[in-house]
Design a protein around this motif. Structure first.
Motif, PDB file in Angstrom:
ATOM      1  N   GLU A  42       0.833  -1.207   0.000  1.00 10.46           N
ATOM      2  CA  GLU A  42       0.000   0.000   0.000  1.00 10.46           C
ATOM      3  C   GLU A  42       0.868   1.257   0.000  1.00 10.46           C
ATOM      4  N   THR A  43       1.924   1.230   0.794  1.00  6.90           N
ATOM      5  CA  THR A  43       2.841   2.369   0.855  1.00  6.90           C
ATOM      6  C   THR A  43       3.534   2.572  -0.482  1.00  6.90           C
ATOM      7  N   LEU A  44       3.921   1.472  -1.118  1.00  3.47           N
ATOM      8  CA  LEU A  44       4.575   1.567  -2.421  1.00  3.47           C
ATOM      9  C   LEU A  44       3.610   2.089  -3.485  1.00  3.47           C
ATOM     10  N   ARG A  45       2.348   1.697  -3.410  1.00  6.30           N
ATOM     11  CA  ARG A  45       1.350   2.212  -4.362  1.00  6.30           C
ATOM     12  C   ARG A  45       1.189   3.720  -4.187  1.00  6.30           C
ATOM     13  N   THR A  46       1.269   4.181  -2.944  1.00  7.78           N
ATOM     14  CA  THR A  46       1.200   5.631  -2.703  1.00  7.78           C
ATOM     15  C   THR A  46       2.391   6.331  -3.339  1.00  7.78           C
ATOM     16  N   ALA A  47       3.579   5.730  -3.208  1.00 10.92           N
ATOM     17  CA  ALA A  47       4.776   6.311  -3.829  1.00 10.92           C
ATOM     18  C   ALA A  47       4.623   6.375  -5.342  1.00 10.92           C
ATOM     19  N   MET A  48       4.046   5.340  -5.931  1.00 17.85           N
ATOM     20  CA  MET A  48       3.839   5.344  -7.383  1.00 17.85           C
ATOM     21  C   MET A  48       2.748   6.320  -7.787  1.00 17.85           C
ATOM     22  N   ALA A  49       1.779   6.560  -6.898  1.00 15.08           N
ATOM     23  CA  ALA A  49       0.747   7.556  -7.184  1.00 15.08           C
ATOM     24  C   ALA A  49       1.347   8.965  -7.169  1.00 15.08           C
ATOM     25  N   ILE A  50       2.362   9.183  -6.344  1.00 17.04           N
ATOM     26  CA  ILE A  50       3.062  10.471  -6.340  1.00 17.04           C
ATOM     27  C   ILE A  50       3.845  10.654  -7.636  1.00 17.04           C
ATOM     28  N   GLY A  51       4.389   9.537  -8.176  1.00 11.92           N
ATOM     29  CA  GLY A  51       5.100   9.652  -9.445  1.00 11.92           C
ATOM     30  C   GLY A  51       6.214   8.657  -9.673  1.00 11.92           C
ATOM     31  N   ALA A  52       6.480   7.759  -8.712  1.00  7.55           N
ATOM     32  CA  ALA A  52       7.508   6.734  -8.931  1.00  7.55           C
ATOM     33  C   ALA A  52       7.090   5.824 -10.082  1.00  7.55           C
ATOM     34  N   ASP A  53       8.058   5.347 -10.849  1.00  4.99           N
ATOM     35  CA  ASP A  53       7.764   4.555 -12.043  1.00  4.99           C
ATOM     36  C   ASP A  53       7.442   3.100 -11.727  1.00  4.99           C
ATOM     37  N   ARG A  54       8.140   2.521 -10.776  1.00  5.66           N
ATOM     38  CA  ARG A  54       7.890   1.144 -10.374  1.00  5.66           C
ATOM     39  C   ARG A  54       8.349   0.950  -8.942  1.00  5.66           C
ATOM     40  N   ALA A  55       8.084  -0.253  -8.401  1.00  9.96           N
ATOM     41  CA  ALA A  55       8.367  -0.469  -6.990  1.00  9.96           C
ATOM     42  C   ALA A  55       8.917  -1.863  -6.742  1.00  9.96           C
ATOM     43  N   LEU A  56       9.683  -1.968  -5.659  1.00  6.55           N
ATOM     44  CA  LEU A  56      10.239  -3.236  -5.212  1.00  6.55           C
ATOM     45  C   LEU A  56       9.891  -3.420  -3.741  1.00  6.55           C
ATOM     46  N   LEU A  57       9.415  -4.608  -3.392  1.00  9.49           N
ATOM     47  CA  LEU A  57       9.124  -4.933  -1.994  1.00  9.49           C
ATOM     48  C   LEU A  57       9.989  -6.105  -1.565  1.00  9.49           C
ATOM     49  N   VAL A  58      10.806  -5.880  -0.548  1.00 11.26           N
ATOM     50  CA  VAL A  58      11.563  -6.976   0.065  1.00 11.26           C
ATOM     51  C   VAL A  58      10.720  -7.442   1.242  1.00 11.26           C
ATOM     52  N   GLU A  59      10.029  -8.541   1.055  1.00 10.11           N
ATOM     53  CA  GLU A  59       9.043  -8.988   2.042  1.00 10.11           C
ATOM     54  C   GLU A  59       9.702  -9.799   3.158  1.00 10.11           C
ATOM     55  N   THR A  60       9.358  -9.457   4.387  1.00 13.12           N
ATOM     56  CA  THR A  60       9.855 -10.158   5.564  1.00 13.12           C
ATOM     57  C   THR A  60       8.677 -10.489   6.475  1.00 13.12           C
ATOM     58  N   PRO A  61       8.796 -11.519   7.333  1.00 15.61           N
ATOM     59  CA  PRO A  61       7.699 -11.881   8.220  1.00 15.61           C
ATOM     60  C   PRO A  61       7.398 -10.808   9.257  1.00 15.61           C
ATOM     61  N   ALA A  62       6.132 -10.766   9.713  1.00 10.51           N
ATOM     62  CA  ALA A  62       5.700  -9.728  10.656  1.00 10.51           C
ATOM     63  C   ALA A  62       6.446  -9.813  11.983  1.00 10.51           C
ATOM     64  N   GLU A  63       6.832 -11.014  12.381  1.00  8.35           N
ATOM     65  CA  GLU A  63       7.502 -11.172  13.674  1.00  8.35           C
ATOM     66  C   GLU A  63       8.967 -10.762  13.649  1.00  8.35           C
ATOM     67  N   LEU A  64       9.511 -10.508  12.460  1.00  7.38           N
ATOM     68  CA  LEU A  64      10.925 -10.126  12.352  1.00  7.38           C
ATOM     69  C   LEU A  64      11.075  -8.616  12.493  1.00  7.38           C
ATOM     70  N   GLU A  65      11.945  -8.190  13.391  1.00 12.14           N
ATOM     71  CA  GLU A  65      12.241  -6.773  13.551  1.00 12.14           C
ATOM     72  C   GLU A  65      13.353  -6.375  12.590  1.00 12.14           C
ATOM     73  N   LEU A  66      12.997  -5.569  11.598  1.00  9.69           N
ATOM     74  CA  LEU A  66      13.994  -5.104  10.641  1.00  9.69           C
ATOM     75  C   LEU A  66      14.712  -3.893  11.212  1.00  9.69           C
ATOM     76  N   ASN A  90      -4.266   9.425 -10.392  1.00 14.48           N
ATOM     77  CA  ASN A  90      -2.914   8.904 -10.189  1.00 14.48           C
ATOM     78  C   ASN A  90      -2.915   7.652  -9.310  1.00 14.48           C
ATOM     79  N   ILE A  91      -3.858   7.579  -8.379  1.00 14.71           N
ATOM     80  CA  ILE A  91      -3.998   6.369  -7.564  1.00 14.71           C
ATOM     81  C   ILE A  91      -4.392   5.193  -8.451  1.00 14.71           C
ATOM     82  N   MET A  92      -5.285   5.435  -9.396  1.00 16.94           N
ATOM     83  CA  MET A  92      -5.714   4.379 -10.320  1.00 16.94           C
ATOM     84  C   MET A  92      -4.568   3.966 -11.242  1.00 16.94           C
ATOM     85  N   LYS A  93      -3.786   4.951 -11.702  1.00 18.03           N
ATOM     86  CA  LYS A  93      -2.638   4.631 -12.557  1.00 18.03           C
ATOM     87  C   LYS A  93      -1.592   3.816 -11.799  1.00 18.03           C
ATOM     88  N   ALA A  94      -1.428   4.108 -10.505  1.00 13.76           N
ATOM     89  CA  ALA A  94      -0.427   3.414  -9.696  1.00 13.76           C
ATOM     90  C   ALA A  94      -0.719   1.924  -9.582  1.00 13.76           C
TER      91      ALA A  94
END
Length: 251
Positions: free
Chosen positions: A70-94, A192-196
């Motif tokens: 969701e956060t990445l979609r917001t960034a793309m709605a602002i104008g970022a071209d694409r996004a990358l998510l490095v997914e980690t488990p919820a219990e892991l403290e990054l 822009n949200i729809m385009k994202a």
């Protein structure tokens, strides 16, 4: 030139944060989450640089749970071209070092020439990731940027210091962290949200990047600050001075 913009999903700045009853951390159950405000400024600045023609592609990246999409979609709605998510488990403290290592791997994978990110996240206030990333990459860095100008092979950054402003010239590639006065992020419109939603979002795992994200620091306890005591009124200056001298013992 490609710009990588890391964004973090944090508790919304309008929400009163509460510590868990056992003191193990912050309670985020059923709490509104949003993009870290400093990272939002970083996305806005990257998009503005692209609009000026100094940048060819803006890549947003986030590290965390699947909901970070969701956060990445917001960034793309602002104008970022694409996004990358490095997914980690919820219990892991990054922690900042792990995030910096993940970003380093993505910088090398994507061939990025500039990283622009918020100076700190409002949840932990660490202010470490940008500096650690610059050290790992052996790139020059400019922190607390209030103005950024890009040249062919250099970046000129005005940064805020205690005594006023400092201007630095950096050779590219480089790492820049943003401060509040750099810009005011644009309002995200519905079109822009729809385009994202149609922009590419790739999901990766830390293992695929060859990064160990095991926490190096252990949180012993999280607690709310003590409540402020009620003030008192004094009859005159003499009474005020007496209390400051004999009760508060500050003079």
């Amino acid at each position: 030139m490609k710009i990588l913009v890391p964004v973090k999903r944090v508790v919304d700045y309008n929400v009163k944060v509460r510590a868990k009853s056992d003191g193990s951390g912050v309670d985020i159950a059923n709490v509104k989450m949003s993009m870290n405000p400093f990272d939002e400024i970083a996305v806005e600045e990257a998009v503005r640089l692209k609009e000026k023609g100094a940048v060819t592609e803006v890549i947003a990246v986030s590290c965390g749970v699947a909901a970070c999409q969701e956060t990445l979609r917001t960034a793309m709605a602002i104008g970022a071209d694409r996004a990358l998510l490095v997914e980690t488990p919820a219990e892991l403290e990054l922690q900042p070092l792990a995030v910096a290592k993940l970003l380093k791997a993505l910088v090398e994978r994507e061939g990025v020439q500039l990283v622009v990110l918020g100076k700190q996240a409002i949840d932990d206030d660490c202010n470490q990731t940008g500096q650690m990333l610059a050290a790992l990459l052996d790139w020059p860095q400019a922190t607390f940027a209030s103005k950024v100008e890009l040249g062919a092979d250099t970046a000129t950054v005005t940064r805020e210091v205690d005594g006023g402003l400092e201007t630095l010239a950096l050779g590219l590639p480089a790492v820049i962290t943003t401060d509040l006065r750099l810009n005011e992020p644009r309002y995200v419109t519905l079109p822009n949200i729809m385009k994202a939603k149609k922009k590419p979002l790739e999901t990766l795992q830390p293992a695929a990047l060859g990064v160990d994200v095991t926490p190096r620091v252990k949180t012993l306890q999280v607690q709310e600050p003590p409540k402020r005591a009620a003030g008192i009124k004094v009859a005159d200056v003499a009474a005020l001075v007496d209390k400051l001298k004999n009760e508060a013992k500050v003079i």
